[in-house]
Write a protein that holds these residues in place. Sequence first.
Motif, PDB file in Angstrom:
ATOM      1  N   GLN A 198       2.766   9.792   0.511  1.00  0.00           N
ATOM      2  CA  GLN A 198       4.010   9.183   0.057  1.00  0.00           C
ATOM      3  C   GLN A 198       4.078   9.305  -1.461  1.00  0.00           C
ATOM      4  O   GLN A 198       3.098   9.043  -2.151  1.00  0.00           O
TER       5      GLN A 198
ATOM      6  N   ARG B 127       0.849  -1.199   0.000  1.00  0.00           N
ATOM      7  CA  ARG B 127       0.000   0.000   0.000  1.00  0.00           C
ATOM      8  C   ARG B 127       0.875   1.236   0.000  1.00  0.00           C
ATOM      9  O   ARG B 127       1.939   1.263   0.608  1.00  0.00           O
ATOM     10  N   ARG B 128       0.406   2.282  -0.650  1.00  0.00           N
ATOM     11  CA  ARG B 128       1.083   3.573  -0.637  1.00  0.00           C
ATOM     12  C   ARG B 128       0.491   4.364   0.503  1.00  0.00           C
ATOM     13  O   ARG B 128      -0.714   4.541   0.605  1.00  0.00           O
ATOM     14  N   LYS B 129       1.336   4.829   1.397  1.00  0.00           N
ATOM     15  CA  LYS B 129       0.861   5.623   2.532  1.00  0.00           C
ATOM     16  C   LYS B 129       0.466   7.002   2.057  1.00  0.00           C
ATOM     17  O   LYS B 129       1.022   7.533   1.101  1.00  0.00           O
ATOM     18  N   HIS B 130      -0.503   7.600   2.723  1.00  0.00           N
ATOM     19  CA  HIS B 130      -0.995   8.929   2.359  1.00  0.00           C
ATOM     20  C   HIS B 130       0.161   9.926   2.321  1.00  0.00           C
ATOM     21  O   HIS B 130       0.939  10.026   3.259  1.00  0.00           O
TER      22      HIS B 130
ATOM     23  N   PHE C  33       4.839   8.434  -5.368  1.00  0.00           N
ATOM     24  CA  PHE C  33       4.813   7.174  -6.099  1.00  0.00           C
ATOM     25  C   PHE C  33       6.255   6.730  -6.322  1.00  0.00           C
ATOM     26  O   PHE C  33       7.103   7.504  -6.749  1.00  0.00           O
ATOM     27  N   MET C  34       6.547   5.511  -5.989  1.00  0.00           N
ATOM     28  CA  MET C  34       7.916   4.993  -6.104  1.00  0.00           C
ATOM     29  C   MET C  34       7.974   3.988  -7.249  1.00  0.00           C
ATOM     30  O   MET C  34       7.002   3.309  -7.543  1.00  0.00           O
TER      31      MET C  34
END
Length: 161
Positions: free
Chosen positions: A135, A130-133, A137-138
């Motif tokens: 964060q 999950r992408r944390k709020h 985009f990696m």
Amino acid sequence: MARPKKRKPSRAELKAGECLCDHCTGKCCRYFSLPIDNPTTWNDFDSIRWYLAHGRTMIYVEKRQWYLLVLTGCNYLTKDNRCGIYLNRPKICRDYTTDYCEYDNDWSFEKLFETPEQIWEYAEAVLPPRRKHGQPFMNLPVVTIAQSPRAEDLGGDGPTL
């Protein structure tokens, strides 16, 4: 002196015309189960986590279909495990047969989840992280969008009217 416990006969031992329900504890009247959408996203698994946070619920998978199981007894099940409204029971009960009921075996499922933690752990194993709020985009590719050629780059003077 305590009476010896009466042994429950197997299906094969029943006499012609004898009903399994006469020897059962009303297993089928102590829960209900409904199919749910098979989860594919974090939000889907979060909804399932909410179901499991309510206690007396389970999620299971059978033949690749996901189900919500609620452990709650029917209001009409009597103390002797009989239906108190048998002649006026709901259609779903009238349609139910003992052909595949769990009379002489325990439940066995492809997957079974009993706690919110179990479903969350499973989601973490099968879904991308999950992408944390907030964060960034990696590991996403950088895309360069080429501009469309201008008319003068194509050898012309632009549109003619």
